[in-house]
Write an enzyme that holds these catalytic residues in place. Structure first.
Site: not given
Ligand code: UDP
Length: 332
Positions: A11-12, A150
């Site tokens: 991922g980033f 979330y």
């Protein structure tokens, strides 16, 4: 040499962390199912003698167990992230975040790994007392609105991590990341800076949601990586603690759009889009989100140093190179 397992390593944030760890001599194994991570983020490391990549889900317990058994440190970044993704696929978000963290903590317990669990500024929800302090009460919206799943799932991760620290003495630290940005981040899941930069470079209107008066503090991923390293290196003194990690330079989304247009020399205009068109009916955005960072500064001496101008220049540079590659031209 230490062996670091990074879940969500493609991922980033994970890929930037991997690069820095390899540069300083650590060994890195990553576990990523490439759901939101990208192979191109880790292309540079394939073949490196201190790097290995397991293409799998964190819910694959056998693989997780093998990787944890070899690791000294686990940095647990794998999660469903990005507001758009979370609103579109709430069930998957909850399962990935809660079950995934449960399995990672269990594996960490078996092998006594020093563990970092990634959380998010989203847990502050609709908090109005600025800046957000780690000990603040948390105010989430109703469960009828998917956006809050979330924050709620990450909050459960935090409770689980702290319980594991207290009951099993696992040295685990929680980081609440605030709007981390920089080269390599994809705009596909709604993140505003890569989206604005992509739109500006293609000469399309920049899509400002709502009034554009809402504000955020954007932190360069290189600063974020330094915070993670400082915490890994501080070892047990940060165990059982939660830290905000972010910049304190606040900017409205309107001003951000203007800054992106200016710094990329773009002829784009700004287009306002109502929230219900952008995210569906009933979406609730946060007006302001500013971290208090005294706690991490006191513990390990970290603060974010890079300016918004540096962030924008780095992202613009990265996206310009990306647009020149033919296969990427249509990607957001
Ligand atoms: N935003 C926007 N246009 C976009 C994407 C996002 O105006 O194309 C806004 C979004 O509504 C929010 C802010 O930019 O107010 C930051 O959004 P992002 O998804 O990057 O992070 P968030 O702070 O919501 O986690």
């Amino acid at each position: 040499m230490r062996q670091i397992l990074i879940t969500g390593g493609a991922g980033f944030i994970g890929s930037h962390l991997t690069r820095t760890l390899l540069e300083r001599g650590d060994a890195v194994s990553i576990l990523d199912n490439l759901s939101t991570g990208r192979l191109e983020n880790v292309d540079d490391f394939i073949g490196h003698e201190r790097f290995s990549f397991a293409f799998d889900d964190i819910r694959n317990e056998q693989v997780l167990d093998r990787l944890a058994s070899q690791a000294h440190v686990i940095v647990h970044l794998a999660a469903a992230v990005g507001v758009e993704l979370v609103v579109e696929r709430p069930a998957e978000t909850i399962e990935t975040n809660v079950l995934g963290t449960h399995l990672v903590l269990e594996a960490a317990r078996r092998y006594r790994c020093r563990t970092l669990v990634a959380s998010t500024s989203e847990v502050y929800g609709k908090g109005v007392r600025i800046p957000f302090d780690e000990e603040d009460d948390l105010l989430l919206g109703p469960s009828s609105r998917s956006r809050w799943c979330y924050a709620a799932s990450k909050l459960l991760d935090e409770f689980l991590a702290l319980a594991t620290y207290r009951e099993y003495e696992l040295p685990v630290t929680i980081i609440r990341f605030f709007n981390t940005v920089g080269p390599g981040q994809t705009g596909r899941y709604g993140m505003v800076i890569p989206r604005f930069v992509g739109q500006a470079l293609r000469g399309e209107p920049l899509t400002v949601y709502g009034s554009g008066m809402q504000s955020r503090c954007f932190c360069h991923v290189a600063d974020t990586v330094e915070a993670v390293l400082a915490i890994i290196d501080a070892s047990d003194s940060t165990a059982g603690q939660i830290y905000n990690v972010g910049s304190t330079n606040e900017i409205s989304i309107n001003a951000l759009a203007q800054a992106v247009i200016e710094r990329s020399d773009s002829a784009s205009t700004i287009k306002r889009i109502p929230y219900n068109e952008a995210y569906g009916p009933g979406f609730e955005d946060m007006e302001r989100r500013v971290p208090k960072v005294d706690k991490i500064r006191g513990a390990v001496g970290w603060t974010a140093n890079r300016t918004l101008e540096e962030i924008l220049d780095d992202v613009i540079d990265y996206e310009r190179k990306r647009l020149r590659r033919p296969e990427q031209r249509h990607g957001r």
